[in-house]
Design an enzyme around this catalytic site. Sequence first.
Site, PDB file in Angstrom:
ATOM      1  N   ASP A  54       0.841  -1.188   0.000  1.00 52.83           N
ATOM      2  CA  ASP A  54       0.000   0.000   0.000  1.00 52.83           C
ATOM      3  C   ASP A  54       0.882   1.245   0.000  1.00 52.83           C
ATOM      4  OD1 ASP A  54      -1.778   2.036   0.401  1.00 52.83           O
ATOM      5  OD2 ASP A  54      -2.507   1.351   2.346  1.00 52.83           O
ATOM      6  N   GLU A 133      31.671   7.700   2.985  1.00 55.44           N
ATOM      7  CA  GLU A 133      32.327   7.611   4.289  1.00 55.44           C
ATOM      8  C   GLU A 133      31.334   8.009   5.388  1.00 55.44           C
ATOM      9  OE1 GLU A 133      35.825  10.041   4.191  1.00 55.44           O
ATOM     10  OE2 GLU A 133      36.599   9.132   2.356  1.00 55.44           O
ATOM     11  N   GLU A 135      29.622   8.430   8.918  1.00 49.74           N
ATOM     12  CA  GLU A 135      29.992   8.439  10.330  1.00 49.74           C
ATOM     13  C   GLU A 135      28.741   8.264  11.184  1.00 49.74           C
ATOM     14  OE1 GLU A 135      33.755  11.554   9.779  1.00 49.74           O
ATOM     15  OE2 GLU A 135      31.793  12.284  10.439  1.00 49.74           O
ATOM     16  N   GLU A 190      36.276   8.060  15.415  1.00 48.31           N
ATOM     17  CA  GLU A 190      36.367   9.388  14.803  1.00 48.31           C
ATOM     18  C   GLU A 190      36.773  10.431  15.838  1.00 48.31           C
ATOM     19  OE1 GLU A 190      36.450  11.565  12.559  1.00 48.31           O
ATOM     20  OE2 GLU A 190      36.515  10.243  10.830  1.00 48.31           O
ATOM     21  N   GLU A 197      33.616   5.587  12.431  1.00 46.62           N
ATOM     22  CA  GLU A 197      33.542   5.526  10.975  1.00 46.62           C
ATOM     23  C   GLU A 197      33.998   4.155  10.508  1.00 46.62           C
ATOM     24  OE1 GLU A 197      35.833   7.493   7.161  1.00 46.62           O
ATOM     25  OE2 GLU A 197      35.175   8.851   8.759  1.00 46.62           O
ATOM     26  N   HIS A 246      31.144  11.938   3.666  1.00 42.80           N
ATOM     27  CA  HIS A 246      31.874  12.410   2.502  1.00 42.80           C
ATOM     28  C   HIS A 246      31.610  11.478   1.313  1.00 42.80           C
ATOM     29  CE1 HIS A 246      35.069  14.473   5.276  1.00 42.80           C
ATOM     30  NE2 HIS A 246      33.838  14.897   5.483  1.00 42.80           N
ATOM     31  N   ARG A 320      41.673  20.781   3.417  1.00 44.21           N
ATOM     32  CA  ARG A 320      40.442  20.119   3.855  1.00 44.21           C
ATOM     33  C   ARG A 320      39.373  21.088   4.352  1.00 44.21           C
ATOM     34  NH1 ARG A 320      40.786  14.444   4.890  1.00 44.21           N
ATOM     35  NH2 ARG A 320      42.832  13.615   4.348  1.00 44.21           N
ATOM     36  N   GLU A 337      35.898  14.707  -3.963  1.00 42.02           N
ATOM     37  CA  GLU A 337      35.277  14.404  -2.673  1.00 42.02           C
ATOM     38  C   GLU A 337      34.428  15.588  -2.212  1.00 42.02           C
ATOM     39  OE1 GLU A 337      36.701  12.856   1.729  1.00 42.02           O
ATOM     40  OE2 GLU A 337      37.835  14.454   0.762  1.00 42.02           O
ATOM     41  N   ARG A 339      32.356  17.141   0.717  1.00 34.46           N
ATOM     42  CA  ARG A 339      32.477  16.935   2.145  1.00 34.46           C
ATOM     43  C   ARG A 339      31.271  17.435   2.945  1.00 34.46           C
ATOM     44  NH1 ARG A 339      35.944  19.672   4.482  1.00 34.46           N
ATOM     45  NH2 ARG A 339      36.645  18.143   6.007  1.00 34.46           N
TER      46      ARG A 339
END
Length: 448
Positions: A54, A133, A135, A190, A197, A246, A320, A337, A339
């Site tokens: 349904d 990745e 977490e 982490e 992670e 990520h 980063r 990547e 982030r």
Amino acid sequence: MTITAEDIRRQVKEKNVTFLRLMFTDIMGIMKNVEIPATDEQLDKVLSNKAMFDGSSIEGFVRINESDMYLYPDLDTWIVFPWGDENGAVAGLICDIYTAEGEPFAGDPRGNLKKALAHMEKVGYKSFNLGPEPEFFLFKMNEKDMPTLEVNDHGGYFDLAPTDLADNTRREIVNVLTKMGFEVEASHHEVAVGQHEIDFKYADVLKACDNIQIFKLVVKTIAREHGLHATFMAKPKFGINGSGMHCNMSLFDQDNKNAFFDPNDPRGMQLSQDAYYFLGGLMQHAYNYTAIMNPTVNSYKRLVPGYEAPVYVAWAGRNRSPLIRVPASRGQGTRLELRSVDPTANPYLALAVLLEAGLDGIEQKIEAPEPIEANIYTMTVEERQAAGIVDLPSTLHNALKALQTDEVVRRALGEHIFINFVEAKRIEWASYATFVSQWEIDNYLQNY
């Protein structure tokens, strides 16, 4: 490896499978399932695409007068869960949703990602790979079997026992994932207390998104067996890092070569022109697709300076602090990547949007801006403005407004998903906006 209906029937007998979960994901990213007994009769129904449910009971799907929907299992997602009991094992299949007329359902996130992949193939690429990745946090349960905000360890990044008291839980999660066919590459504590992670190998994007959903189910199940509650909430505790997911992305051409790699890149980063265009598309639409990557009110408590999450729309190589970076690996491992994504995002919707944003960059030849290798967190507002760096939306409300202005993102979602997602999130924001928090009581009650 291709799995056939005969393979499934054989494994049902060999592994004493007594129940079968037919799993799918709703628009909000929550995995749902219909569980049926694994009898010959029911198995025949499932394998001939005649299992029904349904759809009117699922948020964002259909109205009550359109409720009959079909589950079409993807046989390659067949999995036997390793936590059966004396009554037998439980297996699962991830399904696509079809209408009563036998058409793919426009509100099915997994089917929507397939639509984006069809566009990718028309543009000339063979596959889109994703290495996620995700977490998560582990919290203790109280005497009423309800989750608390009390962590069971005080570990930090890459710590181990006795500081990291959850290593046994992580180890069992890894063992279960390995038994289920995951290729786990790393498992570690982490940065934040209670945060963990587990990284598994990249795959083509459809399988990778399936893996994310199964991964969440396994983590929550094993954590509960250890008396813990696993949450993928973006920011469960004030004052510490939130949880991200990520997304490492790469396109492959018809010869199965990484289309993002060019050893002769005149800019010296060994990226192809298509990689720069794809990056340009990701950058141009970044502000507008944030509501899909960070879909909850709580998501924006993570996207603040000081806790490692990206806040600014910029890209770089080693740095980063920007939104997008280019990890050092080259050749077949060349990738971009992103982030900002957090694990509350619906992976199928998020990756359909990211793929379409990148393809828009390639088709429209959108040039990526210059990389920012300086630490953006230490730059002044004037320095960021001079470099053309804008902030990500600061609230779900602002992100939703931006989402509605972007035709590329809207097309990537399809009209059905777009309308229902926006409506659900407007309701979520309205509910939050009228709620009086403890912070407000603490700061205003006595002073005014």
